[in-house]
Motif scaffolding. Structure first.
Motif, short mmCIF file in Angstrom:
data_model
loop_
_atom_site.label_atom_id
_atom_site.label_comp_id
_atom_site.label_asym_id
_atom_site.label_seq_id
_atom_site.Cartn_x
_atom_site.Cartn_y
_atom_site.Cartn_z
N LEU A 57 0.82 -1.21 0.00
CA LEU A 57 0.00 0.00 0.00
C LEU A 57 0.86 1.27 0.00
O LEU A 57 0.37 2.35 -0.35
N ALA A 58 2.10 1.15 0.39
CA ALA A 58 2.99 2.31 0.47
C ALA A 58 3.16 2.93 -0.92
O ALA A 58 3.38 2.24 -1.91
N GLY B 19 -9.71 1.99 -1.43
CA GLY B 19 -10.38 0.93 -2.17
C GLY B 19 -9.89 -0.45 -1.79
O GLY B 19 -10.68 -1.39 -1.67
N ARG B 20 -8.59 -0.56 -1.57
CA ARG B 20 -8.03 -1.88 -1.20
C ARG B 20 -8.46 -2.27 0.21
O ARG B 20 -8.76 -3.44 0.47
N LEU B 21 -8.49 -1.30 1.12
CA LEU B 21 -8.94 -1.61 2.47
C LEU B 21 -10.40 -2.07 2.45
O LEU B 21 -10.77 -3.06 3.09
N LEU B 22 -11.22 -1.36 1.70
CA LEU B 22 -12.63 -1.74 1.59
C LEU B 22 -12.78 -3.14 1.02
O LEU B 22 -13.55 -3.97 1.54
N ALA B 23 -12.02 -3.44 -0.02
CA ALA B 23 -12.09 -4.76 -0.64
C ALA B 23 -11.64 -5.86 0.31
O ALA B 23 -12.10 -7.01 0.21
N PHE C 51 2.40 0.14 11.24
CA PHE C 51 2.94 0.44 9.91
C PHE C 51 2.74 1.92 9.63
O PHE C 51 1.76 2.52 10.05
N ASP C 52 3.69 2.51 8.90
CA ASP C 52 3.56 3.91 8.51
C ASP C 52 4.34 4.13 7.22
O ASP C 52 5.46 3.65 7.08
N ALA C 53 3.71 4.83 6.28
CA ALA C 53 4.39 5.10 5.01
C ALA C 53 3.73 6.29 4.32
O ALA C 53 2.51 6.50 4.42
N PRO C 54 4.53 7.08 3.59
CA PRO C 54 3.94 8.14 2.76
C PRO C 54 3.20 7.55 1.59
O PRO C 54 3.50 6.44 1.12
N LEU C 55 2.20 8.30 1.11
CA LEU C 55 1.41 7.91 -0.05
C LEU C 55 1.69 8.86 -1.20
O LEU C 55 2.23 9.95 -1.02
N ASP C 56 1.31 8.43 -2.38
CA ASP C 56 1.49 9.24 -3.57
C ASP C 56 0.83 10.60 -3.40
O ASP C 56 -0.30 10.70 -2.92
N GLU D 41 -6.77 4.78 -3.85
CA GLU D 41 -6.51 3.37 -4.11
C GLU D 41 -6.32 2.61 -2.81
O GLU D 41 -6.78 1.46 -2.67
N VAL D 42 -5.65 3.23 -1.84
CA VAL D 42 -5.50 2.60 -0.53
C VAL D 42 -6.87 2.35 0.09
O VAL D 42 -7.15 1.25 0.60
#
Length: 216
Positions: A7-8, A17-21, A75-80, A14-15
């Protein structure tokens, strides 16, 4: 490989959407972020499209990893585009008496009280951020930032903030100042934050998006 590694660096939409899925559900909406709860209830994922400040709180939690008054960061990360994904343990609001007691402990900062270590490190990070982060707001240790674990242990969250009202006032009045303050790849989705989605009228939101587009 960490299960959240894929997801990073994705766009925040999109993140989400993926969590929802994957069966996550929205459980909170702050000023900057949407909070999703994992299917098993153990974790929450904080997803923000534009995040100038939250990394300082993450730094506090990681510097004092294992501290009884701070949440565990999974977990921690920057997103686009300047967003951020942070996954941490699920917490619930503390009662008002309990929250007020923690704030009083913070203000007293007595030797030997675990809250004093948090306050000392938070103040150090606050001073550093004030020099390096545009539109820095400062420390925020109000009772609403005291949560609790399922076992009833108090935890301090969201201890720092960016001056959001000022950012969007300046964006509306002088977009070039925002362009100078934040690199373009760090503000691509600055008009997608939760507070605007929740509070802004159609005309205000259209004007802010036009201002953001003018400096894209």
């Amino acid at each position: 490989m960490h299960p959240f590694d894929d997801l990073a660096g994705l766009p925040h939409r999109e993140v989400a959407g993926r969590l929802l899925a994957d069966g996550w559900n929205v459980c909170g909406l702050g000023d900057w972020a949407t909070v999703w709860r994992s299917p098993d209830g153990a974790l929450v994922a904080r997803v923000s499209p534009f995040e100038p400040a939250y990394q300082v709180f993450v730094a506090l939690c990681r510097t004092l990893d294992g501290h009884p008054l701070l949440p565990h960061i999974e977990f921690d990360a920057p997103l686009d585009g300047g967003g951020r994904l942070t996954v941490l343990e699920f917490l619930t609001p503390a009662g008002s008496a309990e929250a007020d007691a923690v704030v009083r402990r913070w203000e007293a900062a007595l030797p030997g009280d675990p809250v004093t270590e948090v306050r000392r490190e938070a103040e150090r990070l606050d001073a550093e951020a004030a020099r390096t982060i545009p539109f820095w707001g400062g420390l925020d240790h109000n009772p609403g930032n005291v949560l609790r674990t399922a076992a009833g242990e108090p935890k301090l969250v969201d201890l720092f903030y960016a001056a959001g009202l000022e950012i969007y006032r300046v964006l509306a009045e002088n977009p070039a100042e925002i362009a100078e303050a934040f690199p373009s790849d760090q503000r691509r989705y600055l008009c997608d934050i939760a507070a605007l989605a929740r509070q802004a009228g159609p005309g205000e939101l259209a004007a802010l998006r036009a201002a953001g587009d003018s400096i894209a």
